[in-house]
Design an enzyme around this catalytic site. Structure first.
Site, short mmCIF file in Angstrom:
data_model
loop_
_atom_site.label_atom_id
_atom_site.label_comp_id
_atom_site.label_asym_id
_atom_site.label_seq_id
_atom_site.Cartn_x
_atom_site.Cartn_y
_atom_site.Cartn_z
N ASP B 110 43.43 61.54 39.41
CA ASP B 110 44.68 62.35 39.97
C ASP B 110 44.38 63.84 39.47
OD1 ASP B 110 45.27 62.41 37.16
OD2 ASP B 110 47.10 61.08 37.46
N ASP B 287 48.51 52.90 43.99
CA ASP B 287 48.31 52.96 42.41
C ASP B 287 49.61 52.75 41.83
OD1 ASP B 287 48.91 56.06 42.63
OD2 ASP B 287 48.79 55.49 40.39
N CYS B 325 47.74 31.08 41.53
CA CYS B 325 46.72 32.27 41.24
C CYS B 325 45.67 31.70 40.46
CB CYS B 325 47.45 33.00 40.12
SG CYS B 325 46.59 34.70 39.58
N CYS B 327 43.62 33.50 38.38
CA CYS B 327 42.93 34.29 37.54
C CYS B 327 42.75 33.66 36.13
CB CYS B 327 44.12 35.48 37.26
SG CYS B 327 45.26 35.01 36.13
N CYS B 330 45.81 32.30 34.35
CA CYS B 330 46.43 31.22 35.14
C CYS B 330 45.39 29.88 35.10
CB CYS B 330 46.84 31.65 36.54
SG CYS B 330 48.30 32.75 36.51
N HIS B 356 46.61 38.76 34.43
CA HIS B 356 47.41 38.15 35.51
C HIS B 356 48.07 39.23 36.44
CE1 HIS B 356 49.81 35.58 38.23
NE2 HIS B 356 50.69 36.23 37.71
#
Lengths: 393, 393
Positions: B110, B287, B325, B327, B330, B356
């Site tokens: 940014d 974002d 999920c 991930c 999980c 997660h």
């Protein structure tokens, strides 16, 4: 039955029949230092081995996947902490500590005694056990040999530690003897309490830095051992404030007197120097919070000695924390980046520093084992000490 | 030249010749939603894409290896924070931000403007730039279009954001118009400042929730664009305290008016609901710190809506945070374990919750993209909203 289940059953059967038997693989001529191995239901442990401490069901700041890469042979869980929170019965309902924390390797649980004697308040010791106030919420709690065994059974650890009374570092002889006698009676009660079939029980020797008391206490333990063998022996009550020379003098005489056919565990030790000295005396297992605690304070253990990542001299340093280390932190990041993470208070700093310190400590015992197997341990020890002292980290 | 270096050179050349050109791959009939892709020197970005925020050179609580597994297409670094600490010149000397933080994928930085206007004190805005006091040590600092470009050049990011003035959410029209005019003059100065050959510059559109002001400002930007094209367009100044309905009404009209041949970036947004709505309007890039910030407070984003892992009802819950999920958190741990880590204050809790939440958020844009490519986006959006609202997490 799946192939995996068959393998698991085989391993459990093998470890039960082996009864945690310690197989000595190497011992340099005239020295007590030794390499060895013993089987547990969750895998073999090759020694000497350093056990990272997972106080509350996690080795602080490190995930099980990261821990797997670091590669410890066995890790430690805390009976006192897990018994209070989340509670051992809950862990049992969720399938035991291995499943709860997603660590499928060997786990040793301590007895809870050390924390009761160091963390809790309003403590009252009876022959039956200890009443104390929880350090979390002040609630009244009770720990006895039977309760310690129950917690460790619920956790389902591979190695169970007997509950001992943990006397302060400089207790006088008379009081120490009384405490040791109680520890022996508690040990008999631990032995009489049923454990899970895959669990092995380690006895703990006390006696401070009094060699004659250590020997007396070992005799008491071996009397119990003759009736129903323990799976290992621990040296407790050291590294609790006594002078380092007194601890080392005791270890130099005493470790070699422990039964050679079972693993020897030096509890709560310690610094890299302590590990090297312990290995020289024939210690097989070590544990300590030092690597992870130091990591969270930005203090790194390296092959060239200690390094404080906070120091301004690391601000622009493009080298890794330890150029001789192959851990994730050292092969990926510069000291400048670790310095920045610490200054900025980023959690990743604690994680990377912990990965490095654990890798260094586990690696030190692994390298010691390799040197023992290759018959070059004295040379390894000399060079390791030289490197610590001759170069700037 | 090594094979790897050849590949890298090829990619850089390809991206330079492509000039970040956005290739639209799919757009449902009659809807502004779209899937696309554009090339950078550090890899291709497939959109829609959510960018995790790495404020201080690290996505909080997550290692680059863990981030790689989560799989974002591009991540964000903060010019304000990195310019102050460790300092952009230092990062440049250490090889740039990619190398410093060990992230070899695309990075967007940014401009620093938003933080100057939200974090710093003693702020004074001139035509030349902004003087402000550092939030770290109170030191006097200066940010101008040229300085922002210099910092981002030193960081070596792939996508560089122009410095804009960030007006407060409810500024009156007259003041807002003056601010927008200054942002346009600053944009021209950004465009006139040299960047690295692999860097692309995105322009930022302001105008609050006034559709006519947004259009006026876009006209000003497109005048500059006609002389030297920007590589992308961002919608700034939303999600800064205005009512959600006003933001959405603006997006519904305005996003489709941005040039279709360049990526469209909705800055600082947002919640899963915001991402879904933004994708529907044709936004390509998002974002937000929300997934990682919420994670550190124990609030999890799931396919069934929000879940507070602190709640006592998760204490004994053997299910993963989100059964849908895949991930690391999980597929490895129970809600009971995450609950325990949070209660015990363990750092691993922040790490697993962040893994997660980022996986969920990145996965939402990835699933949206897939639905767009397969021509079933409206159905995907409807089912996603239904699931959020019809079942208890």
């Amino acid at each position: 039955m799946t192939f995996e289940a068959k393998i698991r059953r085989f391993v459990i059967t093998a470890s039960q029949s082996a009864g945690f038997r310690f197989k000595s693989e190497s011992s340099p001529d005239g020295l007590p230092a030794r390499a060895g191995r013993f089987a547990t239901a969750h895998g073999e442990v090759q020694t000497p081995a350093f056990m990272p401490v997972g106080t509350q069901g996690t080795v602080k700041a490190v995930s099980p996947a990261q821990l797997r890469e670091i590669g410890p042979e066995v890790i430690l869980g805390n009976t006192y902490h897990l018994g209070l929170r989340p509670g051992d019965a809950l862990v049992a309902r969720l399938g035991g500590l291995h499943r709860f924390m997603a660590w499928d390797g060997p786990i040793l649980t301590d007895s809870g005694g050390f924390q009761v004697f160091s963390l809790s308040s309003l403590r009252r010791i009876h022959e039956e056990g200890v009443t104390f106030a929880s350090h979390i919420d002040g609630s009244r709690q009770f720990l006895s040999p039977e309760r310690s065994m129950e917690i460790q059974r619920n956790l389902g650890s591979d190695i169970v530690m007997a509950l001992d009374e943990c006397p302060p570092g400089q207790l006088d002889r008379t009081k120490l003897e009384a405490s040791m006698a109680r520890t022996t009676r508690w040990l008999a009660r631990c032995r009489a309490t049923e454990l899970l079939s895959h669990q092995g029980l380690f006895a703990i020797n006390q006696g401070g830095t009094h060699l004659d008391l250590r020997r007396d206490h070992l005799d008491q333990i071996l009397e119990l051992d003759a009736k129903a063998p323990f799976q290992g022996f621990a040296v407790g009550g050291l590294s609790v404030g006594e002078p380092k020379e007194a601890m080392n003098a005791t270890l130099a005489e005493f470790v070699r007197e422990l039964p050679p056919d079972r693993p020897r565990y030096l509890m709560g030790v310690g610094t890299p120097e302590d590990l090297l000295f312990g290995m020289e005396q024939g210690v097989d297992l070590f544990d300590c919070v030092l690597p992870t605690r130091e990591a969270r304070h930005g203090r790194l253990l390296t092959s060239r000695g200690k390094l404080n990542i906070k120091n301004a001299r690391h601000r622009e340093e493009d080298r890794p924390a330890d150029p001789d280390c192959g851990c994730y932190a050292c092969r990926t990041f510069s000291r400048a980046y670790l310095h920045h993470l610490f200054r900025a208070g980023e959690l990743l700093g604690s994680t990377l520093n912990s990965i490095h310190n654990l890798s260094y400590t586990v690696g030190l015992t692994r390298a010691g084992r390799q040197a023992l197997l290759e018959g070059r341990f004295p040379d390894f020890a000399r060079r390791t000490r030289e490197l610590w002292n001759t170069e700037e980290p």
